[in-house]
Design a protein around this motif. Structure first.
Motif, PDB file in Angstrom:
ATOM      1  N   ARG A 173       3.489   6.294  -5.339  1.00 18.64           N
ATOM      2  CA  ARG A 173       3.461   6.497  -6.789  1.00 18.64           C
ATOM      3  C   ARG A 173       2.164   7.189  -7.218  1.00 18.64           C
ATOM      4  NH1 ARG A 173       7.845   7.102  -6.120  1.00 18.64           N
ATOM      5  NH2 ARG A 173       7.661   8.071  -8.163  1.00 18.64           N
ATOM      6  N   ARG A 174       1.034   6.828  -6.560  1.00 19.80           N
ATOM      7  CA  ARG A 174      -0.233   7.465  -6.925  1.00 19.80           C
ATOM      8  C   ARG A 174      -0.207   8.953  -6.568  1.00 19.80           C
ATOM      9  NH1 ARG A 174      -3.124   9.529  -9.375  1.00 19.80           N
ATOM     10  NH2 ARG A 174      -5.408   9.455  -9.546  1.00 19.80           N
ATOM     11  N   ALA A 175       0.444   9.302  -5.474  1.00 20.08           N
ATOM     12  CA  ALA A 175       0.472  10.692  -5.020  1.00 20.08           C
ATOM     13  C   ALA A 175       1.187  11.608  -6.000  1.00 20.08           C
ATOM     14  CB  ALA A 175       1.136  10.777  -3.648  1.00 20.08           C
ATOM     15  N   VAL A 176       2.124  11.060  -6.780  1.00 15.17           N
ATOM     16  CA  VAL A 176       2.855  11.875  -7.755  1.00 15.17           C
ATOM     17  C   VAL A 176       2.377  11.620  -9.180  1.00 15.17           C
ATOM     18  CG1 VAL A 176       4.887  12.069  -6.291  1.00 15.17           C
ATOM     19  CG2 VAL A 176       4.737  10.178  -7.925  1.00 15.17           C
ATOM     20  N   GLY A 177       1.258  10.910  -9.303  1.00  8.35           N
ATOM     21  CA  GLY A 177       0.695  10.671 -10.627  1.00  8.35           C
ATOM     22  C   GLY A 177       1.356   9.555 -11.403  1.00  8.35           C
ATOM     23  N   GLY A 178       2.130   8.714 -10.717  1.00 13.27           N
ATOM     24  CA  GLY A 178       2.815   7.626 -11.412  1.00 13.27           C
ATOM     25  C   GLY A 178       1.949   6.412 -11.658  1.00 13.27           C
ATOM     26  N   LEU A 179       0.782   6.349 -11.005  1.00 10.20           N
ATOM     27  CA  LEU A 179      -0.149   5.238 -11.170  1.00 10.20           C
ATOM     28  C   LEU A 179      -1.569   5.770 -11.201  1.00 10.20           C
ATOM     29  CD1 LEU A 179       1.243   2.635  -8.587  1.00 10.20           C
ATOM     30  CD2 LEU A 179       1.408   2.469 -11.076  1.00 10.20           C
ATOM     31  N   THR A 180      -2.473   4.978 -11.755  1.00 12.88           N
ATOM     32  CA  THR A 180      -3.885   5.297 -11.704  1.00 12.88           C
ATOM     33  C   THR A 180      -4.445   4.896 -10.353  1.00 12.88           C
ATOM     34  OG1 THR A 180      -5.998   5.023 -12.863  1.00 12.88           O
ATOM     35  CG2 THR A 180      -4.643   3.053 -12.601  1.00 12.88           C
ATOM     36  N   ASP A 181      -5.694   5.272 -10.076  1.00 11.20           N
ATOM     37  CA  ASP A 181      -6.363   4.795  -8.869  1.00 11.20           C
ATOM     38  C   ASP A 181      -6.338   3.272  -8.849  1.00 11.20           C
ATOM     39  OD1 ASP A 181      -6.962   7.336  -7.972  1.00 11.20           O
ATOM     40  OD2 ASP A 181      -9.008   7.334  -8.761  1.00 11.20           O
ATOM     41  N   THR A 182      -6.103   2.718  -7.662  1.00 17.87           N
ATOM     42  CA  THR A 182      -5.887   1.277  -7.532  1.00 17.87           C
ATOM     43  C   THR A 182      -6.609   0.770  -6.296  1.00 17.87           C
ATOM     44  OG1 THR A 182      -3.702   1.470  -8.561  1.00 17.87           O
ATOM     45  CG2 THR A 182      -4.126  -0.524  -7.275  1.00 17.87           C
ATOM     46  N   GLN A 213       5.683  -4.340 -10.789  1.00 17.61           N
ATOM     47  CA  GLN A 213       6.573  -3.866 -11.841  1.00 17.61           C
ATOM     48  C   GLN A 213       6.320  -2.396 -12.144  1.00 17.61           C
ATOM     49  OE1 GLN A 213       6.401  -6.118 -15.490  1.00 17.61           O
ATOM     50  NE2 GLN A 213       7.846  -4.790 -16.563  1.00 17.61           N
ATOM     51  N   ALA A 214       5.047  -2.004 -12.193  1.00 18.22           N
ATOM     52  CA  ALA A 214       4.712  -0.601 -12.479  1.00 18.22           C
ATOM     53  C   ALA A 214       5.209   0.321 -11.377  1.00 18.22           C
ATOM     54  CB  ALA A 214       3.196  -0.446 -12.646  1.00 18.22           C
ATOM     55  N   VAL A 215       5.078  -0.117 -10.133  1.00 19.29           N
ATOM     56  CA  VAL A 215       5.563   0.677  -9.005  1.00 19.29           C
ATOM     57  C   VAL A 215       7.068   0.828  -9.070  1.00 19.29           C
ATOM     58  CG1 VAL A 215       5.861   0.707  -6.508  1.00 19.29           C
ATOM     59  CG2 VAL A 215       3.636   0.137  -7.478  1.00 19.29           C
ATOM     60  N   THR A 216       7.756  -0.268  -9.381  1.00 14.66           N
ATOM     61  CA  THR A 216       9.216  -0.253  -9.451  1.00 14.66           C
ATOM     62  C   THR A 216       9.707   0.639 -10.592  1.00 14.66           C
ATOM     63  OG1 THR A 216       9.296  -2.493  -8.538  1.00 14.66           O
ATOM     64  CG2 THR A 216      11.275  -1.673  -9.636  1.00 14.66           C
ATOM     65  N   GLN A 236       0.825  -1.209   0.000  1.00 12.76           N
ATOM     66  CA  GLN A 236       0.000   0.000   0.000  1.00 12.76           C
ATOM     67  C   GLN A 236       0.861   1.263   0.000  1.00 12.76           C
ATOM     68  OE1 GLN A 236      -3.764   0.552   2.285  1.00 12.76           O
ATOM     69  NE2 GLN A 236      -3.033  -1.238   3.384  1.00 12.76           N
ATOM     70  N   ARG A 237       1.872   1.270   0.850  1.00 15.80           N
ATOM     71  CA  ARG A 237       2.716   2.461   0.951  1.00 15.80           C
ATOM     72  C   ARG A 237       3.437   2.737  -0.358  1.00 15.80           C
ATOM     73  NH1 ARG A 237       3.751   0.354   6.317  1.00 15.80           N
ATOM     74  NH2 ARG A 237       5.721  -0.557   5.636  1.00 15.80           N
ATOM     75  N   ARG A 238       3.897   1.688  -1.032  1.00 16.20           N
ATOM     76  CA  ARG A 238       4.594   1.865  -2.303  1.00 16.20           C
ATOM     77  C   ARG A 238       3.641   2.393  -3.376  1.00 16.20           C
ATOM     78  NH1 ARG A 238       7.578  -3.445  -4.020  1.00 16.20           N
ATOM     79  NH2 ARG A 238       8.473  -2.015  -5.562  1.00 16.20           N
ATOM     80  N   VAL A 239       2.441   1.806  -3.429  1.00 18.07           N
ATOM     81  CA  VAL A 239       1.458   2.255  -4.416  1.00 18.07           C
ATOM     82  C   VAL A 239       1.017   3.683  -4.099  1.00 18.07           C
ATOM     83  CG1 VAL A 239      -0.829   1.821  -5.387  1.00 18.07           C
ATOM     84  CG2 VAL A 239       0.693  -0.109  -4.873  1.00 18.07           C
TER      85      VAL A 239
END
Length: 231
Positions: free
Chosen positions: A28-37, A221-224, A22-25
Motif C-alpha cells: 500500500r505504501r508503494a502505491v501511495g495508499g499509506l503514509t510512512d509507517t 483497516q487502512a490497509v484493507t 509488513q508485506r501488506r503495508v
C-alpha cells in the motif's frame, strides 16, 4: 514535514505474522495508499537468515531457521529485543542504513551507552578493548530490503534479552565479535517498554518526520480499505 505512523505490535509477535503485515503495508505504501509507517515489537524467539547467510553460520543442532528476503546474514529475534520495521519511501539505500544506525546511536546515548559504527560492519557497536582481550560487542543490527523505493525489515536493538540465544549461530556472520545489550552495558535491567518512547522520538528525528501513534487495528483497516479501493 512528513508524517511517520508508529504502530506498537506488542510482545511475542510471531515472525511470520509481522512479516505478512509488513508485506501488506509495503504494497500500500508503494502505491501511495499509506503514509510512512514503522512497526515496533518484540518477537517470539526466532532465528532468521538473510540472503548472505553461509551454511556454517547456521545452527548445527537442527534449530529451525526462517529464510527471509532481507539483506545480511543470520540473527536472532525474541523477548527483550526491540525490533523496528520502518516501511518508508527512500532515495539512497546507503544513506538510509546510516539513518537507522544513527537512530540507534541516539537511543543508546539516551541510556548512557556510547556506541559507534565499525568499518565494514553494519549496526552499532560497543568498542572493545584489545589490551584486555575484549572484542567489539554488537548492540544493534541492521537488515533491510528495498523494493519499489520502499523499505522493509529494519533494525533490532538488544535491551534485556538473554545473550545465550546467540550461542547457536554466528551472529550476522561475524565470528570475532561479541553481543551485548543495554542492560549488560549499564548494569541495570532496561526493558523494551522503557526504550520504546526514546525509539519513537529518535526514529522521527532521524527521518525528519512528525510521529503519531496508530493502533494496529486501524492500520489493518487502512490497509484493507486501501486494497479494496485499488482492487
Amino acid at each position: 514535514m512528513s508524517r511517520l505512523a508508529i504502530v506498537r505490535l506488542g510482545v511475542d509477535v510471531p515472525y511470520e505474522q509481522a512479516w505478512a503485515l509488513q508485506r501488506r503495508v509495503h504494497a500500500r505504501r508503494a502505491v501511495g495508499g499509506l503514509t510512512d509507517t514503522c512497526l515496533l515489537l518484540e518477537h517470539a524467539p526466532v532465528y532468521t537468515a538473510g540472503k548472505r547467510t553461509a551454511a556454517h553460520e547456521r545452527p548445527v543442532d537442527g534449530t529451525p531457521v526462517i529464510d527471509v528476503d532481507r539483506g545480511g546474514r543470520i540473527t536472532w529475534h525474541g523477548p527483550g529485543q526491540l525490533v523496528a520495521y520502518p516501511i518508508v519511501k527512500i532515495g539512497d539505500v546507503g544513506v538510509y542504513v546510516r539513518v537507522l544506525e544513527e537512530a540507534m546511536v541516539q537511543i543508546c546515548a539516551d541510556f548512557g551507552v556510547a556506541v559507534t559504527r565499525v568499518e565494514g560492519r553494519s549496526g552499532v557497536w560497543v568498542p572493545g578493548d584489545p589490551a584486555a582481550g575484549l572484542p567489539d560487542r554488537a548492540l544493534g543490527a541492521v537488515g533491510i530490503r528495498v523494493s519499489r523505493g520502499v523499505t522493509m525489515h529494519g533494525f533490532a536493538l538488544n535491551c534485556a534479552n538473554d545473550p545465550s540465544w546467540f550461542n547457536r549461530i554466528v551472529p550476522c556472520g561475524i565470528g570475532d565479535a561479541g553481543v551485548s545489550s543495554l542492560s549488560a552495558e549499564t548494569g541495570r535491567r532496561i526493558v523494551v517498554d522503557e526504550v520504546l518512547p526514546y525509539a519513537e522520538k529518535r526514529l522521527a528525528e532521524a527521518f525528519g518526520a512528525e510521529a503519531y501513534d496508530l493502533h494496529e487495528e486501524d492500520l489493518v483497516q487502512a490497509v484493507t480499505e486501501s486494497a479494496h479501493k485499488r482492487g
